[in-house]
Every structure is written in structure tokens, then in C-alpha cells.
Scaffold this active site. Structure first.
Site, PDB file in Angstrom:
ATOM      1  N   TYR A  45       0.853  -1.197   0.000  1.00  0.00           N
ATOM      2  CA  TYR A  45       0.000   0.000   0.000  1.00  0.00           C
ATOM      3  C   TYR A  45       0.879   1.234   0.000  1.00  0.00           C
ATOM      4  CZ  TYR A  45      -5.033  -0.505   0.316  1.00  0.00           C
ATOM      5  OH  TYR A  45      -6.363  -0.689   0.006  1.00  0.00           O
ATOM      6  N   GLU A  47      -0.568   4.805  -0.589  1.00  0.00           N
ATOM      7  CA  GLU A  47      -1.370   6.007  -0.874  1.00  0.00           C
ATOM      8  C   GLU A  47      -0.524   7.250  -0.639  1.00  0.00           C
ATOM      9  OE1 GLU A  47      -5.022   5.864   1.343  1.00  0.00           O
ATOM     10  OE2 GLU A  47      -5.573   4.000   0.355  1.00  0.00           O
ATOM     11  N   ASP A 214      -5.851  14.099 -25.203  1.00  0.00           N
ATOM     12  CA  ASP A 214      -5.896  12.688 -24.814  1.00  0.00           C
ATOM     13  C   ASP A 214      -5.225  11.917 -25.950  1.00  0.00           C
ATOM     14  OD1 ASP A 214      -6.491  10.041 -24.505  1.00  0.00           O
ATOM     15  OD2 ASP A 214      -8.587  10.341 -23.948  1.00  0.00           O
ATOM     16  N   THR A 241      -3.264   6.347 -22.127  1.00  0.00           N
ATOM     17  CA  THR A 241      -3.133   5.027 -21.527  1.00  0.00           C
ATOM     18  C   THR A 241      -1.682   4.621 -21.748  1.00  0.00           C
ATOM     19  OG1 THR A 241      -3.871   4.114 -23.622  1.00  0.00           O
ATOM     20  CG2 THR A 241      -5.506   4.239 -21.870  1.00  0.00           C
ATOM     21  N   LYS A 244      -1.193   1.010 -25.097  1.00  0.00           N
ATOM     22  CA  LYS A 244      -1.457   0.940 -26.537  1.00  0.00           C
ATOM     23  C   LYS A 244      -0.119   1.033 -27.265  1.00  0.00           C
ATOM     24  CE  LYS A 244      -6.189   2.683 -26.244  1.00  0.00           C
ATOM     25  NZ  LYS A 244      -6.450   3.452 -25.014  1.00  0.00           N
ATOM     26  N   ARG A 250      -1.392  -2.238 -18.782  1.00  0.00           N
ATOM     27  CA  ARG A 250      -2.690  -1.567 -18.852  1.00  0.00           C
ATOM     28  C   ARG A 250      -2.744  -0.511 -17.750  1.00  0.00           C
ATOM     29  NH1 ARG A 250      -6.735  -2.835 -21.978  1.00  0.00           N
ATOM     30  NH2 ARG A 250      -5.326  -4.176 -23.112  1.00  0.00           N
TER      31      ARG A 250
HETATM   32  N1  DSN Z   1     -11.057   1.392 -25.640  1.00  0.00           N
HETATM   33  C1  DSN Z   1      -9.979   2.112 -26.278  1.00  0.00           C
HETATM   34  C2  DSN Z   1      -9.906   1.842 -27.739  1.00  0.00           C
HETATM   35  O1  DSN Z   1     -10.029   0.689 -28.119  1.00  0.00           O
HETATM   36  O2  DSN Z   1      -9.703   2.750 -28.510  1.00  0.00           O
HETATM   37  C3  DSN Z   1     -10.004   3.536 -26.002  1.00  0.00           C
HETATM   38  O3  DSN Z   1      -9.795   3.708 -24.639  1.00  0.00           O
END
Ligand code: DSN
Length: 455
Positions: A45, A47, A214, A241, A244, A250
Site C-alpha cells: 500500500y 497512498e 488525450d 493510456t 497501446k 494496462r
Molecule cells: N477502448 C480504447 C480503444 O479501443 O480505442 C479507447 O480507450
């Protein structure tokens, strides 16, 4: 006895190895990222935040005195943080270097959490946020009515033009008319490079307007130097994110420009203070304990992304996507935007062949080619029977597929499209199982020549 879950993981390994992943938001992590993510750091933990007094280069060998300086005092609510603090600092430092940011918050559990934390950091309930609508290519968290954010803030949407590009004129007109607190750029089904300079110029005339990007889909292309970085064009905040094109675990990440100081001192609400406001909005604003095993894996991935070979990877993603787009066009596929400038291709299946994206997704699944049906800006049919499919090259490029394999892929995609046209419904696809099985064997043979990292 082995838990059933592990049998299912083995089946998933087989599916990933024997098929080709064309979903543009998916990728394969390295064994090192996987190891960090599956480590005992999940037991801890933590925080709060590690001590933070500005970004410096903390890579390499540290003396005890340097370590003490880096980790004391910390702003954690639990003891035993000497290793965790160093890992999180390392992750922050690498993220800032990758994206030319003054500050990084590496704790968001996902891109959705990252976006919500930024809205919470800057907006009051009812404030206006100008973002691209979901059907035009935006993301759910950019104001889709089904989300919590859309119930709290007042989202205004802009769209795309016929050629698939951002409708800059609409964006500018709405920005002037609505005076939003945030202008949000960044998309989930968009194949052009946004003109960050033009958007920054529009935002300059809107008082107290936070410029947010984003970049979840293209962050790896930015890190690899083949896509412009919004933070270099006057944007204040960039969310992404990490799983990707960045090829990490993730999770989410928030980068920002501005004052970096203790998250404990209550900052004045100014754009310059956005990094501190974001820290407070992530914890304790919207999240509890950070996932330090995931933060460690993010740090490992960012270390990989900083290496010269990642630039080569990013360039090959785009080269493969452009080749695949051109090959598909030769087979009469109609592409949104008539091609791609990044990693992603949006096919108008309905206009190309007369059937919808869902039957095509299902048929491609049967041969081991995975992509997703996707709405097009002009779609009125809803998300379950959209006219398009969305595909991309980040994952297959990680496996090493190149230009020649893109030609083969396009050929298979055409064969499956021909089958869908004859079948005309999902139920009828079973009549073509022999033809689909032949293509599946070819896909499998090719896929096995390009192993998935770590399998
Ligand atoms: N779910 C994602 C995508 O496939 O583009 C976006 O967050």
C-alpha cells in the site's frame, strides 16, 4: 490442483500466438514489463506520493545521500516506502523525459481515470468542456451521455469534415461561442494528425481555458518521434493510456506543464498550477492506493520507449499502416480519410461491400484476424451494428510483420469480405466454414513465424 484460470490463460496464449491482432489499441508487452507487473510490488500500500521537488535526471547509480534526498520526506500514508518511492520517482522521471513534460502523475489506473482526474482538477460541476463526439471518433470519456463525467460537466461536441479531418472551423466557432473551461483534443477512431498549433491559437483567446490532449492512441508514436507532441505546441495537459502504442502495462498517465510542488500545499487554481491540482485530483480526489506493480511496469516500459530502437518501432507502425491502407484500397475498400497518417485505419465496410461492420468482425474472428466493428461519423445505426471496422498495426509491428505481410493481410481481408458478401448474414457464415478454415490455416502459419514476445 491447477486453478482453471491458468488453463484459460494457456488458451488465451494460443489464441494470441495463432492469430493476428489488428485492434489498434492493443499491443504486446515485453517479458520485462510482464515480470514487473506480476511482481510482489502488488503486496504494498502506498497512498500518497513520493517526495517531489522538480524533475532531475535520477537514472543511473545513486549514492546513499542522493537516495535520502529523493525519498525523504515523502507524502505517503504508510511506512515501508523506500523501494516504492524510488520506483515511482523513476517512472515519473522517465515519463517526463519521454514527453517533454514538467510533471507526470503515473498513478491513474486507466485512461478513463486520467481524464476524469483532469476534469476534476480544473472544472466545477456544470463547466463546459469542448471535445469531439464519440460517433465522430472521440472517446466515451469525452462526454458520452452514458458516463459520469457527462452528468457532472457540460460537454459540447465538435466533429469531423467529409475528408475525415477535425472540423477546425466548427471547433473555433464553438470555442468562441461557448467559452469552455477545457478544449480537448484526442481521439479513438481518427487517422489524421491534429493541427495542435491551430488549436492552441484558438484557445489563446478563451480566458482560463485549459488545453488538454488525450493521446492514448498515439502516445507511442509521439514517444517515437513520428507524431507531433501537443506539449510542444502550448498544450497544458496530456493524458494517455500506457498499454497501446506505448507498449506498457494496462494503465493511465497524466503529463503536464507548469509548477511542480508539494501536493500537500493547497494550490491556487491557476493553469500554471495544473500539475499540483492534478496530483490532488488523482489522490485523494478520485483514486485510493496506487497499483505500484503496474507503476513499476510502466517505468520498465518507459525505459524501453526511451531507447533508440523504439523510434524504429514507431516508424514501422506508421509504414505498415500506410502500406496496409494502400493495399486495401486496391481491393476497393473505402477508407475514412482515404488512408491514414498514423497507426489506425477506419474502413467504411457498408460503402465498400454493402454489409455492416459486425458481420465482417465476426467473419474475420473466424480466421484469426481480430479487429473491431466501429461506428462511422455518418452512422445512425448505433454502436452494435455500425457500418465500419477499425484496425491498426501496433501489435503486428511488435511481432515483426512488415510491408510484405501487409499485402498478404489485405488479400485475406478481401477474401473474407467476398465471403461476407455472399453469406449476407452472420447465420449463413457457417455455410462457408471450409473456405474460412483454409484462410485460418494460412493466418496461423504466418502468425507462428512471428512469435508474441514472452510466449
Ligand atoms: N477502448 C480504447 C480503444 O479501443 O480505442 C479507447 O480507450
Amino acid at each position: 490442483m491447477k486453478d482453471l484460470v491458468f488453463d484459460l490463460i494457456d488458451s488465451e496464449k494460443k489464441r494470441q500466438s495463432e492469430g493476428l491482432e489488428l485492434i489498434p489499441s492493443e499491443n504486446y508487452v515485453s517479458p520485462a514489463v510482464l515480470e514487473a507487473m506480476g511482481s510482489i510490488l502488488t503486496n504494498k500500500y502506498s497512498e500518497g506520493y513520493p517526495h517531489f521537488d522538480g524533475i532531475g535526471d535520477i537514472e543511473g547509480e545513486w549514492s546513499e545521500a542522493e537516495i535520502a534526498k529523493q525519498i525523504l520526506p515523502n507524502y505517503r500514508y504508510y511506512g515501508g516506502q523506500e523501494n516504492i518511492d524510488r520506483i515511482e520517482r523513476l517512472c515519473i522521471d522517465r515519463a517526463c523525459r519521454l514527453f517533454h513534460a514538467d510533471h507526470a502523475n503515473v498513478q491513474p489506473h486507466s485512461g478513463a481515470n486520467a481524464n476524469e482526474a483532469v476534469y476534476f482538477a480544473w472544472c466545477n460541476p456544470g463547466d463546459k468542456i469542448l471535445a469531439m463526439s464519440l460517433p465522430a471518433g472521440g472517446h466515451l470519456t469525452h462526454g458520452s451521455p452514458v458516463t459520469r463525467s457527462a452528468k457532472i460537466y457540460n460537454f459540447i461536441s465538435y466533429g469531423v469534415t467529409k475528408n475525415g479531418d477535425i472540423d477546425y472551423e466548427e471547433l473555433e466557432a464553438k470555442a468562441i461561442a461557448e467559452q469552455p473551461k477545457i478544449i480537448l483534443v484526442g481521439y479513438s477512431a481518427f487517422m489524421k494528425i491534429p493541427n495542435f498549433k491551430r488549436i492552441a491559437k484558438i484557445a489563446k483567446n478563451i480566458p482560463n481555458c485549459l488545453l488538454m490532449a488525450d493521446m492514448a492512441h498515439v502516445a507511442g508514436l509521439i514517444a517515437g518521434g513520428v507524431h507531433p507532441n501537443p506539449l510542444d505546441f502550448g498544450f497544458n495537459v496530456m493524458t494517455t493510456t500506457t498499454h497501446k502504442t506505448l507498449r506498457g502495462p494496462r494503465g493511465g498517465l497524466i503529463l503536464s506543464k507548469g509548477n511542480v510542488a508539494s501536493p500537500l500545499k493547497k494550490p491556487e487554481k491557476t493553469i500554471e498550477n495544473i500539475p499540483i491540482l492534478i496530483d490532488r485530483a488523482v489522490f485523494p480526489g478520485t483514486q485510493g492506493g496506487p497499483l505500484e506493480h503496474v507503476i513499476a511496469a510502466k517505468a520498465v516500459a518507459f525505459g524501453e520507449d526511451l531507447k533508440p530502437e523504439f523510434k524504429d518501432y514507431a516508424a514501422r507502425i506508421v509504414e505498415n499502416a500506410k502500406t496496409l491502407a494502400e493495399e486495401l484500397k486496391k481491393y476497393d475498400f473505402v477508407l475514412q480519410g482515404n488512408g491514414t497518417e498514423n497507426h489506425l485505419i477506419l474502413v467504411n465496410v457498408k460503402e465498400s461491400f454493402g454489409f455492416d461492420g459486425k458481420i465482417y468482425e465476426k467473419a474475420l474472428d473466424k480466421v484469426g484476424l481480430t479487429l473491431n466493428a466501429n461506428s462511422l461519423p455518418t452512422d445512425k445505426g448505433g454502436a452494435f451494428r455500425p457500418s465500419g471496422v477499425r484496425l491498426g498495426t501496433p501489435a503486428i509491428t511488435t511481432r515483426g510483420l512488415g510491408v510484405e505481410e501487409m499485402k498478404t493481410l489485405a488479400k485475406w481481408m478481401k477474401k473474407v469480405a467476398d465471403i461476407c458478401k455472399e453469406a449476407s448474414s452472420e447465420d449463413n457464415l457457417s455455410k462457408y466454414s471450409a473456405e474460412l478454415e483454409t484462410i485460418k490455416k494460412e493466418v496461423r502459419n504466418l502468425a507462428l513465424k512471428f512469435p508474441v514476445p514472452g510466449i
